[in-house]
Structure formats: C-alpha cells, structure tokens
Design a protein around this motif. Structure first.
Motif, PDB file in Angstrom:
ATOM      1  N   LEU A  49      69.540  15.261  42.319  1.00 55.09           N
ATOM      2  CA  LEU A  49      70.734  15.764  43.003  1.00 55.09           C
ATOM      3  C   LEU A  49      70.596  17.241  43.342  1.00 55.09           C
ATOM      4  N   GLN A  50      69.897  17.987  42.496  1.00 57.70           N
ATOM      5  CA  GLN A  50      69.732  19.423  42.732  1.00 57.70           C
ATOM      6  C   GLN A  50      68.821  19.710  43.925  1.00 57.70           C
ATOM      7  N   THR A  51      68.030  18.706  44.335  1.00 63.01           N
ATOM      8  CA  THR A  51      67.151  18.920  45.494  1.00 63.01           C
ATOM      9  C   THR A  51      67.920  18.810  46.811  1.00 63.01           C
ATOM     10  N   LEU A  52      69.161  18.304  46.742  1.00 64.46           N
ATOM     11  CA  LEU A  52      69.956  18.165  47.962  1.00 64.46           C
ATOM     12  C   LEU A  52      70.463  19.521  48.432  1.00 64.46           C
ATOM     13  N   THR A  53      70.488  19.700  49.740  1.00 61.37           N
ATOM     14  CA  THR A  53      71.078  20.909  50.296  1.00 61.37           C
ATOM     15  C   THR A  53      72.602  20.807  50.174  1.00 61.37           C
ATOM     16  N   ARG A  54      73.288  21.912  50.384  1.00 64.12           N
ATOM     17  CA  ARG A  54      74.746  21.900  50.299  1.00 64.12           C
ATOM     18  C   ARG A  54      75.337  20.909  51.299  1.00 64.12           C
ATOM     19  N   ARG A  55      74.765  20.873  52.502  1.00 64.17           N
ATOM     20  CA  ARG A  55      75.285  19.974  53.530  1.00 64.17           C
ATOM     21  C   ARG A  55      75.018  18.519  53.167  1.00 64.17           C
ATOM     22  N   GLU A  56      73.825  18.234  52.608  1.00 59.51           N
ATOM     23  CA  GLU A  56      73.515  16.875  52.177  1.00 59.51           C
ATOM     24  C   GLU A  56      74.477  16.422  51.072  1.00 59.51           C
ATOM     25  N   THR A  57      74.830  17.343  50.186  1.00 53.47           N
ATOM     26  CA  THR A  57      75.784  17.039  49.118  1.00 53.47           C
ATOM     27  C   THR A  57      77.156  16.736  49.699  1.00 53.47           C
ATOM     28  N   ASP A  58      77.551  17.500  50.715  1.00 52.90           N
ATOM     29  CA  ASP A  58      78.833  17.256  51.384  1.00 52.90           C
ATOM     30  C   ASP A  58      78.856  15.856  52.006  1.00 52.90           C
ATOM     31  N   VAL A  59      77.751  15.494  52.648  1.00 54.12           N
ATOM     32  CA  VAL A  59      77.649  14.172  53.278  1.00 54.12           C
ATOM     33  C   VAL A  59      77.696  13.081  52.210  1.00 54.12           C
ATOM     34  N   LEU A  60      77.006  13.310  51.104  1.00 51.15           N
ATOM     35  CA  LEU A  60      76.989  12.335  50.015  1.00 51.15           C
ATOM     36  C   LEU A  60      78.387  12.129  49.440  1.00 51.15           C
ATOM     37  N   THR A 106      73.496  14.020  63.418  1.00 45.41           N
ATOM     38  CA  THR A 106      73.100  14.940  62.356  1.00 45.41           C
ATOM     39  C   THR A 106      73.438  14.355  60.992  1.00 45.41           C
ATOM     40  N   VAL A 107      74.600  13.726  60.908  1.00 42.46           N
ATOM     41  CA  VAL A 107      74.997  13.084  59.644  1.00 42.46           C
ATOM     42  C   VAL A 107      74.025  11.967  59.303  1.00 42.46           C
ATOM     43  N   LYS A 108      73.647  11.169  60.305  1.00 38.12           N
ATOM     44  CA  LYS A 108      72.695  10.081  60.070  1.00 38.12           C
ATOM     45  C   LYS A 108      71.384  10.621  59.513  1.00 38.12           C
ATOM     46  N   LEU A 109      70.952  11.765  60.032  1.00 35.28           N
ATOM     47  CA  LEU A 109      69.720  12.395  59.559  1.00 35.28           C
ATOM     48  C   LEU A 109      69.870  12.850  58.107  1.00 35.28           C
ATOM     49  N   HIS A 110      71.030  13.431  57.798  1.00 29.99           N
ATOM     50  CA  HIS A 110      71.291  13.860  56.416  1.00 29.99           C
ATOM     51  C   HIS A 110      71.290  12.659  55.465  1.00 29.99           C
ATOM     52  N   ALA A 122      75.161   8.571  43.031  1.00 27.41           N
ATOM     53  CA  ALA A 122      76.034   9.734  42.921  1.00 27.41           C
ATOM     54  C   ALA A 122      77.183   9.476  41.947  1.00 27.41           C
ATOM     55  N   ARG A 123      77.796   8.293  42.049  1.00 23.30           N
ATOM     56  CA  ARG A 123      78.912   7.957  41.158  1.00 23.30           C
ATOM     57  C   ARG A 123      78.457   7.853  39.708  1.00 23.30           C
ATOM     58  N   ASP A 124      77.285   7.249  39.501  1.00 21.52           N
ATOM     59  CA  ASP A 124      76.749   7.129  38.146  1.00 21.52           C
ATOM     60  C   ASP A 124      76.501   8.506  37.531  1.00 21.52           C
ATOM     61  N   ALA A 125      76.162   9.463  38.407  1.00 23.23           N
ATOM     62  CA  ALA A 125      75.871  10.820  37.934  1.00 23.23           C
ATOM     63  C   ALA A 125      77.127  11.682  37.845  1.00 23.23           C
ATOM     64  N   GLY A 126      78.269  11.103  38.219  1.00 19.87           N
ATOM     65  CA  GLY A 126      79.517  11.846  38.125  1.00 19.87           C
ATOM     66  C   GLY A 126      79.870  12.652  39.363  1.00 19.87           C
ATOM     67  N   LEU A 127      79.078  12.458  40.438  1.00 18.01           N
ATOM     68  CA  LEU A 127      79.375  13.166  41.681  1.00 18.01           C
ATOM     69  C   LEU A 127      80.206  12.242  42.561  1.00 18.01           C
ATOM     70  N   SER A 128      81.486  12.528  42.693  1.00 16.01           N
ATOM     71  CA  SER A 128      82.332  11.676  43.535  1.00 16.01           C
ATOM     72  C   SER A 128      83.570  12.440  43.926  1.00 16.01           C
TER      73      SER A 128
END
Length: 202
Positions: A139-150, A172-176, A196-202
C-alpha cells in the motif's frame, strides 16, 4: 446462478442463503452435512459454486473437500470457516479449494468472493496469504492519487464517478486502477478493494 451451501449451523446457513438470494442469485440450495451436499450434487446438480463449512459433520478436514470435488466435476468447491488461520487457508487452496472464505467477511466482500469463485477464479482474503507488513509495504508503494482512486473503488464507485470526484479524465482513472492493481498483486478492481478493506483502508 445456482449455489449449493452446506453448513451445520442453522442460523449461519439460513442467514447467508437469504443474503445471497437478496443479492440476486437465482437459487441457493442449503444442506447441513457433507453427505447431504454430496446427495444434492447428484440429485440437483450442476451448480455454479459449492460452499462447504470446513468443520461440519462428515468433512474430516480436507477429505470432505476431496469427496465433494470428485462429485462436483468442473464446479468450483470452496470452504467457508469461522476461523481465519493463514495456514488453514493456504492448505485449503493447496488441496484444490476454489477459495477459503471466513464467515466474518463483510457482506460486499462476500458477494464479490462468491462471484469471483463462480467465475473460475480462486479467492482467499489477502490478509490470510500475506503478512501484514507485506500488505502495508504494498500500500505504501501507491502514489497519493492511486490511493485516492483505491478509496473510490472501495466505496463502490465507477471509474466515471471517481474521475468526477477527483477532477480527472476517466482514462486516467483506468490507468491508475491498472497500476495500483499491479502493485497490490490484484487480479481486478474488486480484488484490489478486498485487499484494501482487509488492510483497513476504506
């Protein structure tokens, strides 16, 4: 879609069946033992997916899985369990289960898992197959924008809705989505949301 659900706990079995039917599945046939599941496969098959409680009468560990698989033919057979042990999940997949599904799985994730397995894919909560540190590092390898999309994916939003919320082009979203899925080792956007949900990111 036709589901065969075998669980010896009446409340769990009926609650899960009612939930799946409410979500639009065509039929959920319920039984309480492995032998009843075998009989149902012979009498009422084929099904699109078989869900077996790991600890119900007649299972004897993975022997029951092997028996059900031999009768089910090409139909995927998955295990559901009240315990969430990494070793058990790994052993189940190695024994040929189509998935290992904790009964504690959130409702949306449960539906996604059932659809995934019925389509021929293998399911196990990523938290059972990866160490927590591995998930956190991914999850830490994701960019801020990728995290937003996730986060948008976790909320059940379409690419178009995410694009509107983040003021981005849909392409652009599809690419992310493609990039973040690769980083997380996810097969698709649904799988990425599960991670993401399993890791508590939701």
């Amino acid at each position: 879609m036709r589901i065969l659900l075998a669980d010896d706990h009446d409340l769990v079995r009926e609650t899960l069946a009612a939930f799946l039917l409410a979500e639009g599945f065509d039929e959920v046939r319920t039984v309480a033992t492995l032998q009843a599941a075998i009989d149902a496969l012979h009498a009422h098959g084929p099904f699109d997916l078989v869900l077996l409680d790991y600890t119900m009468p007649g299972m004897n560990g993975f022997e029951g899985l092997a028996r059900a698989k031999s009768v089910a033919g090409s139909t995927p057979v998955a295990l559901i369990s009240g315990t969430t042990q990494r070793e058990l999940a790994e052993a189940a997949l190695q024994a040929g289960a189509a998935g290992f599904v904790p009964k504690t799985l959130a409702s949306r994730a449960m539906i996604a898992a059932v659809n995934l397995m019925a389509a021929g894919d293998v399911f196990a909560p990523i938290s059972l197959l990866m160490q927590e540190t591995e998930i956190a590092e991914a999850l830490q390898t994701l960019t801020r924008r990728e995290t937003d999309v996730l986060r948008g994916i976790c909320e059940g939003k379409s690419n178009k809705e995410i694009a509107r919320d983040l003021d981005l082009q849909e392409v652009t979203v599809k690419l992310h989505v493609k990039t973040l899925s690769r980083k997380l080792g996810a097969k698709n956007r649904t799988h990425a949301a599960m991670i993401a949900r399993d890791a508590g990111l939701s």
